[in-house]
Write a protein that holds these residues in place. Sequence first.
Motif, short mmCIF file in Angstrom:
data_model
loop_
_atom_site.label_atom_id
_atom_site.label_comp_id
_atom_site.label_asym_id
_atom_site.label_seq_id
_atom_site.Cartn_x
_atom_site.Cartn_y
_atom_site.Cartn_z
N PRO A 50 43.82 52.58 56.11
CA PRO A 50 44.23 51.40 56.87
C PRO A 50 45.16 50.54 56.02
CG PRO A 50 41.98 51.14 56.08
CD PRO A 50 42.40 52.53 55.74
N PRO A 51 46.02 49.75 56.64
CA PRO A 51 46.94 48.90 55.88
C PRO A 51 46.17 47.82 55.11
CG PRO A 51 47.09 48.41 58.22
CD PRO A 51 46.20 49.60 58.08
N LEU A 52 46.72 47.44 53.96
CA LEU A 52 46.13 46.39 53.14
C LEU A 52 46.34 45.06 53.85
CD1 LEU A 52 44.76 45.92 50.40
CD2 LEU A 52 47.03 45.50 49.46
N THR A 53 45.24 44.37 54.17
CA THR A 53 45.36 43.13 54.92
C THR A 53 45.23 41.88 54.05
OG1 THR A 53 43.00 43.21 55.42
CG2 THR A 53 44.50 44.17 57.04
N LYS A 54 44.67 42.03 52.86
CA LYS A 54 44.62 40.88 51.96
C LYS A 54 44.82 41.38 50.52
CE LYS A 54 39.59 40.80 51.45
NZ LYS A 54 38.41 40.00 51.49
N ALA A 55 45.23 40.47 49.66
CA ALA A 55 45.52 40.84 48.27
C ALA A 55 44.25 41.25 47.54
CB ALA A 55 46.15 39.65 47.56
N PRO A 56 44.34 42.23 46.64
CA PRO A 56 43.18 42.62 45.86
C PRO A 56 42.72 41.48 44.95
CG PRO A 56 45.07 44.05 45.39
CD PRO A 56 45.51 43.02 46.35
N GLN A 57 41.45 41.41 44.69
CA GLN A 57 40.90 40.36 43.84
C GLN A 57 41.02 40.76 42.37
OE1 GLN A 57 39.48 37.33 44.73
NE2 GLN A 57 40.29 37.80 46.75
N MET A 58 41.40 39.82 41.53
CA MET A 58 41.45 40.08 40.09
C MET A 58 40.16 39.55 39.48
SD MET A 58 44.23 38.82 37.38
CE MET A 58 43.88 38.81 35.66
N TYR A 59 39.53 40.38 38.69
CA TYR A 59 38.30 39.97 38.03
C TYR A 59 38.64 39.45 36.64
CZ TYR A 59 36.13 42.51 41.81
OH TYR A 59 35.76 42.94 43.05
N VAL A 60 38.17 38.27 36.34
CA VAL A 60 38.43 37.65 35.05
C VAL A 60 37.14 37.71 34.24
CG1 VAL A 60 39.15 35.54 33.86
CG2 VAL A 60 40.14 36.14 36.07
N HIS A 61 37.21 38.40 33.11
CA HIS A 61 36.04 38.54 32.24
C HIS A 61 36.38 37.89 30.90
CE1 HIS A 61 34.43 41.51 35.00
NE2 HIS A 61 35.58 42.14 34.95
N TYR A 62 35.51 37.03 30.44
CA TYR A 62 35.66 36.45 29.12
C TYR A 62 34.58 36.99 28.21
CZ TYR A 62 39.07 33.33 31.12
OH TYR A 62 40.17 32.85 31.73
N CYS A 63 34.82 36.92 26.91
CA CYS A 63 33.88 37.44 25.92
C CYS A 63 32.53 36.76 26.05
CB CYS A 63 34.44 37.21 24.51
SG CYS A 63 33.40 37.87 23.20
N GLU A 64 31.47 37.55 25.93
CA GLU A 64 30.11 37.01 26.06
C GLU A 64 29.59 36.39 24.78
OE1 GLU A 64 27.19 39.31 28.02
OE2 GLU A 64 28.57 39.99 29.55
N GLU A 65 30.32 36.54 23.69
CA GLU A 65 29.90 35.95 22.42
C GLU A 65 29.95 34.44 22.54
OE1 GLU A 65 28.49 36.33 18.53
OE2 GLU A 65 28.91 37.94 19.94
N GLU A 66 28.89 33.77 22.15
CA GLU A 66 28.81 32.32 22.29
C GLU A 66 29.92 31.63 21.50
OE1 GLU A 66 25.63 28.78 21.40
OE2 GLU A 66 24.87 30.76 21.94
N GLY A 67 30.66 30.76 22.16
CA GLY A 67 31.74 30.02 21.53
C GLY A 67 33.10 30.72 21.56
N CYS A 68 33.15 31.97 21.96
CA CYS A 68 34.41 32.71 22.01
C CYS A 68 35.01 32.55 23.42
CB CYS A 68 34.18 34.18 21.71
SG CYS A 68 35.71 35.14 21.69
N GLU A 69 36.30 32.24 23.47
CA GLU A 69 36.97 32.06 24.76
C GLU A 69 38.06 33.10 24.97
OE1 GLU A 69 38.27 28.01 24.95
OE2 GLU A 69 36.23 27.24 24.83
N GLU A 70 37.98 34.23 24.24
CA GLU A 70 38.96 35.30 24.37
C GLU A 70 38.71 36.12 25.63
OE1 GLU A 70 41.59 36.11 22.27
OE2 GLU A 70 41.15 34.18 21.37
N TRP A 71 39.74 36.83 26.06
CA TRP A 71 39.65 37.73 27.21
C TRP A 71 38.67 38.84 26.90
CZ3 TRP A 71 40.95 38.17 32.12
CH2 TRP A 71 41.00 39.41 32.70
N GLY A 72 37.74 39.11 27.79
CA GLY A 72 36.75 40.17 27.61
C GLY A 72 37.24 41.48 28.20
N GLY A 73 38.12 42.15 27.51
CA GLY A 73 38.70 43.39 28.01
C GLY A 73 37.87 44.63 27.69
#
Length: 72
Positions: free
Chosen positions: A7-30
């Motif tokens: 079926p045709p794509l009717t809405k934009a895909p959602q981007m999931y944003v994950h940040y590092c789980e280490e306390e105090g770290c604000e880096e991207w959780g890749g």
Amino acid sequence: MSDTDKPPLTKAPQMYVHYCEEEGCEEWGGWGNSPSPAVPTRWWCFEHFPPKSYAQETALRKKLNAAERDVR
């Protein structure tokens, strides 16, 4: 299944944003890890991701040391 059966794509895909789980770290959780599909995935930045090879650990130390020299 071919592309014409989808079926045709009717809405934009959602981007999931994950940040590092280490306390105090604000880096991207890749780097995610989950022992099974039933357990939610936990996310870390490269520095805090638990299992690393010697080569990865050495590269990280070099990067951190270079950044520290640039700050001074």
